[in-house]
Design a protein around this motif. Structure first.
Motif, PDB file in Angstrom:
ATOM      1  N   ALA A 189       0.881  -1.369  -0.047  1.00  0.00           N
ATOM      2  CA  ALA A 189       0.010  -0.053  -0.165  1.00  0.00           C
ATOM      3  C   ALA A 189       0.860   1.402  -0.121  1.00  0.00           C
ATOM      4  N   LEU A 190       1.985   1.404   0.679  1.00  0.00           N
ATOM      5  CA  LEU A 190       2.870   2.506   0.916  1.00  0.00           C
ATOM      6  C   LEU A 190       3.414   2.853  -0.621  1.00  0.00           C
ATOM      7  N   LEU A 191       4.089   1.677  -1.347  1.00  0.00           N
ATOM      8  CA  LEU A 191       4.331   1.728  -2.528  1.00  0.00           C
ATOM      9  C   LEU A 191       3.383   2.348  -3.556  1.00  0.00           C
ATOM     10  N   LEU A 192       2.259   1.740  -3.428  1.00  0.00           N
ATOM     11  CA  LEU A 192       1.288   2.104  -4.574  1.00  0.00           C
ATOM     12  C   LEU A 192       0.653   3.545  -4.194  1.00  0.00           C
ATOM     13  N   ASP A 193       0.845   4.056  -2.997  1.00  0.00           N
ATOM     14  CA  ASP A 193       0.404   5.240  -2.654  1.00  0.00           C
ATOM     15  C   ASP A 193       1.472   6.329  -3.093  1.00  0.00           C
ATOM     16  N   ALA A 194       2.701   5.783  -2.970  1.00  0.00           N
ATOM     17  CA  ALA A 194       3.598   6.764  -3.521  1.00  0.00           C
ATOM     18  C   ALA A 194       3.569   7.114  -5.120  1.00  0.00           C
ATOM     19  N   TRP A 195       3.544   5.753  -5.653  1.00  0.00           N
ATOM     20  CA  TRP A 195       3.565   5.819  -7.432  1.00  0.00           C
ATOM     21  C   TRP A 195       2.215   6.196  -7.984  1.00  0.00           C
ATOM     22  N   LEU A 196       1.059   5.939  -7.553  1.00  0.00           N
ATOM     23  CA  LEU A 196      -0.113   5.950  -8.169  1.00  0.00           C
ATOM     24  C   LEU A 196      -1.127   7.280  -7.639  1.00  0.00           C
ATOM     25  N   PHE A 225     -10.341   6.162  -5.884  1.00  0.00           N
ATOM     26  CA  PHE A 225     -10.932   4.920  -5.241  1.00  0.00           C
ATOM     27  C   PHE A 225     -10.401   3.774  -5.990  1.00  0.00           C
ATOM     28  N   TRP A 226     -10.002   3.807  -7.356  1.00  0.00           N
ATOM     29  CA  TRP A 226      -9.556   2.815  -7.859  1.00  0.00           C
ATOM     30  C   TRP A 226      -8.310   2.260  -7.564  1.00  0.00           C
ATOM     31  N   THR A 227      -7.464   3.117  -6.825  1.00  0.00           N
ATOM     32  CA  THR A 227      -6.041   2.766  -6.366  1.00  0.00           C
ATOM     33  C   THR A 227      -6.126   2.005  -4.944  1.00  0.00           C
ATOM     34  N   MET A 228      -7.293   2.269  -4.178  1.00  0.00           N
ATOM     35  CA  MET A 228      -7.454   1.477  -2.972  1.00  0.00           C
ATOM     36  C   MET A 228      -8.177   0.238  -3.523  1.00  0.00           C
ATOM     37  N   ALA A 229      -8.730  -0.006  -4.433  1.00  0.00           N
ATOM     38  CA  ALA A 229      -9.400  -1.135  -4.969  1.00  0.00           C
ATOM     39  C   ALA A 229      -8.290  -2.072  -5.507  1.00  0.00           C
ATOM     40  N   LEU A 230      -7.392  -1.465  -6.227  1.00  0.00           N
ATOM     41  CA  LEU A 230      -6.248  -2.054  -6.883  1.00  0.00           C
ATOM     42  C   LEU A 230      -5.618  -2.661  -5.762  1.00  0.00           C
TER      43      LEU A 230
END
Length: 167
Positions: A80-87, A91-96
Motif C-alpha cells: 500500500a505504501l508503494l502504491l500510495d507513492a507511485w499512483l 478509489f480505484w487505487t484503493m481497490a487495486l
C-alpha cells in the motif's frame, strides 16, 4: 430463505473461552491504540481490532497464526505504501491495492483477512514509511506476544499451532 443462510456453523465453546477472548481483545486493542496514538496514526487500530477477533477468538485457525498476522499486515502495508507513492490517489487505487493484497497474501500462504484493510487506511492517511514500524510492526508483534500469554490461561490453547498442523 434457505436454512443455510441463518444456520450458525461455528461450534459452541465454553463461555470461559469467550471471556478470555474478550479480555485478550480488550488488552490487545488497548495496547495497539496506545501505540497508534503515540505514532499519531490511530486508524490502524481498525485492522488490528479485526486481527484481535481472529487471534483471541479463533487461535487455532491458520489465518490467526503469527506468520499470517505479522506477515500479512507487513506485506499489505508495504504494498500500500508503494502504491500510495507511485499512483494517483483515487478509489480505484484503493481497490487495486486490496485486490493485489488478497492475491499476494494467498500466493505467499500468509492470508490474514484484516490485512485487506491496511491499504485503505494507508491511502486515506498517506503516512510515511515509519508507519510500517509503528504502528504496524509494533502493533502486530504486541498482539502476538499478548496472545502467547492469554492462551496460557485456562482453558489453555496451544498457540501458535505446532509445525505441520493447519487447524
Amino acid at each position: 430463505m434457505p436454512r443455510r443462510f441463518v444456520h450458525r456453523h461455528q461450534q459452541p465453546l465454553h463461555p470461559r473461552t469467550w471471556i478470555k477472548a474478550a479480555l485478550g481483545g480488550l488488552i490487545g486493542v488497548g495496547l495497539v491504540a496506545m501505540l497508534g496514538e503515540w505514532s499519531g496514526l490511530p486508524l490502524l487500530v481498525a485492522p488490528l481490532g479485526a486481527s484481535a477477533v481472529l487471534l483471541f477468538g479463533l487461535p487455532d485457525n491458520p489465518l490467526s497464526q503469527p506468520a499470517n498476522l505479522i506477515g500479512g499486515h507487513l506485506i499489505a502495508t508495504t504494498l500500500a505504501l508503494l502504491l500510495d507513492a507511485w499512483l494517483p490517489h483515487s478509489f480505484w487505487t484503493m481497490a487495486l491495492a486490496v485486490g493485489l493484497v488478497i492475491g499476494i497474501l494467498g500466493l505467499a500462504r500468509l492470508t490474514h483477512p484484516p490485512a485487506g484493510a491496511d491499504p485503505i487506511v494507508v491511502m486515506m492517511v498517506h503516512p510515511g514509511w515509519d508507519f510500517l514500524l509503528t504502528p504496524v510492526l509494533a502493533g502486530t508483534v504486541a498482539l502476538v506476544l499478548l496472545a502467547l500469554a492469554i492462551h496460557r490461561l485456562p482453558p489453555r490453547v496451544v498457540y501458535p499451532l505446532p509445525v505441520g498442523r493447519s487447524g
